[in-house]
Design an enzyme around this catalytic site. Structure first.
Site, PDB file in Angstrom:
ATOM      1  N   GLU A 227     -29.039  -7.877   7.161  1.00 37.38           N
ATOM      2  CA  GLU A 227     -29.974  -7.683   6.049  1.00 37.38           C
ATOM      3  C   GLU A 227     -30.640  -6.331   6.238  1.00 37.38           C
ATOM      4  OE1 GLU A 227     -33.604  -9.948   5.699  1.00 37.38           O
ATOM      5  OE2 GLU A 227     -33.471  -9.955   3.534  1.00 37.38           O
TER       6      GLU A 227
ATOM      7  N   ALA B 123     -40.504  -6.928   2.455  1.00 38.95           N
ATOM      8  CA  ALA B 123     -41.165  -6.689   3.741  1.00 38.95           C
ATOM      9  C   ALA B 123     -40.277  -5.935   4.719  1.00 38.95           C
ATOM     10  CB  ALA B 123     -41.585  -8.013   4.352  1.00 38.95           C
TER      11      ALA B 123
ATOM     12  N   ASN C 201     -36.545 -13.351  -5.169  1.00 37.46           N
ATOM     13  CA  ASN C 201     -37.434 -12.517  -4.365  1.00 37.46           C
ATOM     14  C   ASN C 201     -36.750 -11.179  -4.073  1.00 37.46           C
ATOM     15  OD1 ASN C 201     -38.237 -15.574  -2.971  1.00 37.46           O
ATOM     16  ND2 ASN C 201     -39.813 -14.279  -3.849  1.00 37.46           N
ATOM     17  N   ALA C 202     -37.544 -10.081  -4.162  1.00 35.67           N
ATOM     18  CA  ALA C 202     -37.048  -8.708  -3.941  1.00 35.67           C
ATOM     19  C   ALA C 202     -35.960  -8.340  -4.940  1.00 35.67           C
ATOM     20  CB  ALA C 202     -36.576  -8.496  -2.503  1.00 35.67           C
TER      21      ALA C 202
ATOM     22  N   ARG D  69     -35.330  -9.953 -22.974  1.00 34.11           N
ATOM     23  CA  ARG D  69     -34.326  -8.919 -23.254  1.00 34.11           C
ATOM     24  C   ARG D  69     -33.860  -8.199 -22.001  1.00 34.11           C
ATOM     25  NH1 ARG D  69     -37.617  -9.285 -27.405  1.00 34.11           N
ATOM     26  NH2 ARG D  69     -39.187  -7.962 -26.446  1.00 34.11           N
TER      27      ARG D  69
ATOM     28  N   HIS E  34     -44.114 -20.967  -1.247  1.00 34.36           N
ATOM     29  CA  HIS E  34     -44.854 -19.702  -1.398  1.00 34.36           C
ATOM     30  C   HIS E  34     -43.970 -18.663  -2.091  1.00 34.36           C
ATOM     31  CE1 HIS E  34     -48.113 -21.133   1.097  1.00 34.36           C
ATOM     32  NE2 HIS E  34     -47.234 -21.500   2.016  1.00 34.36           N
TER      33      HIS E  34
ATOM     34  N   ASP F 202     -35.313 -17.646   6.188  1.00 33.09           N
ATOM     35  CA  ASP F 202     -35.829 -16.268   6.293  1.00 33.09           C
ATOM     36  C   ASP F 202     -37.006 -16.241   7.286  1.00 33.09           C
ATOM     37  OD1 ASP F 202     -35.928 -13.546   5.890  1.00 33.09           O
ATOM     38  OD2 ASP F 202     -36.841 -13.646   3.902  1.00 33.09           O
TER      39      ASP F 202
HETATM   40 ZN   LIG Z   1     -34.787 -11.787   5.593  1.00 30.55          ZN
END
Ligand SMILES: [Zn+2]
Length: 375
Positions: free
Chosen positions: A125, A136, A217-218, A225, A247, A270
């Site tokens: 990642e 983050a 997320n991210a 549209r 969360h 994660d």
């Molecule tokens: Zn991660």
């Protein structure tokens, strides 16, 4: 030469099968030998296939970036929460540090840690992520040049790579990774719907399997549209990770994804090194973070990784209204299919004897890896 026959063990309980929950027994050595219905004197507990975590940075104070011993520590911690197959996950860092961390994972790929899970390989990642959607991740994003891709592939341990399709060289990198059997997981991206769809087509054309790194997320959200990458991923045949600690993703958003892609959604933790430790300050990729009531935040207030464990994700899914056998697929059958691991992910004759035994409130009572109960 002595040949030892593996001992045959049996577990009794309510067996969580793909389509139903059945009172019964499982007989196994290191693999499952028989799955039998049995209505007599069944203890009030569930038996589930072992959990598979495709995206996990740390736990119990240890982080994947710190080397083999740290990976043992975090892997054993997650095993106590039901994870029997794990992909230690790197974080965006200077390139030499990423390669060093992958080298450590390569040493233990394919092994089963004593009293811990099976190490399937690495999830890379970063650094092939958008500098505009770091989340983050520390600011060391890089383009996936052919040289860097070759360096990664030479290590032979990367099973999943997170990649932003808008980066320079991304199209070639997608082809190289997909042809090598690495799951290309689109994420940490600012790409729109069309660009994401093109990337999915490229992965498919190269014979690969598409994933999504922590769906929603991210990455840009879904608008009337501007359907964004999440819509492209949900409407394709891609698999998608979800961090369901409540969360990162609202329960209603989880239910939406689960209805659209019940066979392609997978829970990941994660988790960072602070998972399993008391609230307070911690470190993520060298950055100061604070853990408070199950949420990890940067000083800016931005969510930063999680302290989730997969057993908690399962409880969250059931609390959100998903039946237990369907929720179980999200951490067993679906990630096994995503990774092409046909030897695990279901309670079925011939599969690995990886089990999680849970009480009626879904707390972990026992964990078995390849027929051995872990401490
Ligand atoms: Zn991660």
């Amino acid at each position: 030469m002595t040949i030892t026959t593996p001992t045959r063990t049996e577990l009794k309980g309510h067996l969580v099968l793909p389509d139903r929950i059945m009172p019964g027994r499982i007989a196994f050595t290191d693999h499952i030998q028989a799955v039998m219905p049995d209505h007599a004197a069944i203890p009030d507990r569930y038996i589930l296939p072992g959990f598979i975590d495709c995206h996990v940075h740390g736990g119990n104070g240890a982080d994947t970036m710190d080397g083999v011993q740290a990976i043992h520590t975090l892997a054993r911690f997650h095993a106590r929460h039901g994870t029997t197959t794990i992909l230690p996950t790197t974080i965006t860092s200077p390139w030499s540090h990423v390669i060093e961390a992958l080298g450590a994972i390569a040493e233990i790929t394919g092994t089963t840690i004593p009293h811990g899970p099976n190490i399937h390989g690495a999830h890379l990642e970063g650094p092939f992520v958008s500098p505009h959607k770091l989340g983050a991740q520390p600011p060391h994003a890089l383009a996936p040049t052919p040289e860097r891709v070759a360096e990664v592939l030479a290590l032979g341990c990367v099973r999943i790579v997170t990649l932003a399709p808008e980066l320079p060289h991304a199209a070639d990198a997608i082809q190289l990774f997909a042809q090598a059997g690495v799951r290309v997981s689109l994420g940490h991206t600012a790409a729109g719907y069309e660009q994401t769809e093109r990337a999915i087509c490229q992965i498919c054309a190269a014979g690969g399997t598409t994933g999504a790194t922590h769906l929603f997320n991210a990455m840009p959200g879904i608008e009337s549209r501007k359907p964004g990458p999440a819509t492209a991923l949900m409407c394709s045949d891609a698999y998608a990770e979800l961090i369901f600690d409540t969360h990162h993703v609202h329960p209603a958003t989880f239910r939406l994804a689960q209805r659209v892609m019940p066979d392609r959604l997978l829970f990941v933790t994660d988790a960072m090194r602070a998972a399993g430790l008391p609230d307070g300050p911690s470190l993520l990729g060298g950055q100061q973070v604070v853990v408070e009531q199950g949420a990890v935040r940067l000083p800016s207030g931005h969510l930063a990784g999680s302290v989730l464990t997969l057993d908690a994700a399962l409880r969250n899914a059931v609390a959100a209204g998903v039946p237990l056998h369907q929720a179980t697929a999200l951490l067993t059958r679906n990630p096994a299919r995503y990774l092409g691991l046909e030897d695990r992910g279901r309670l079925h004759t011939g599969r690995r004897a990886d089990f999680v035994v849970m009480d009626p409130a879904l707390n972990v009572l026992e964990v078995w890896v390849a027929g051995q109960q872990i401490a």
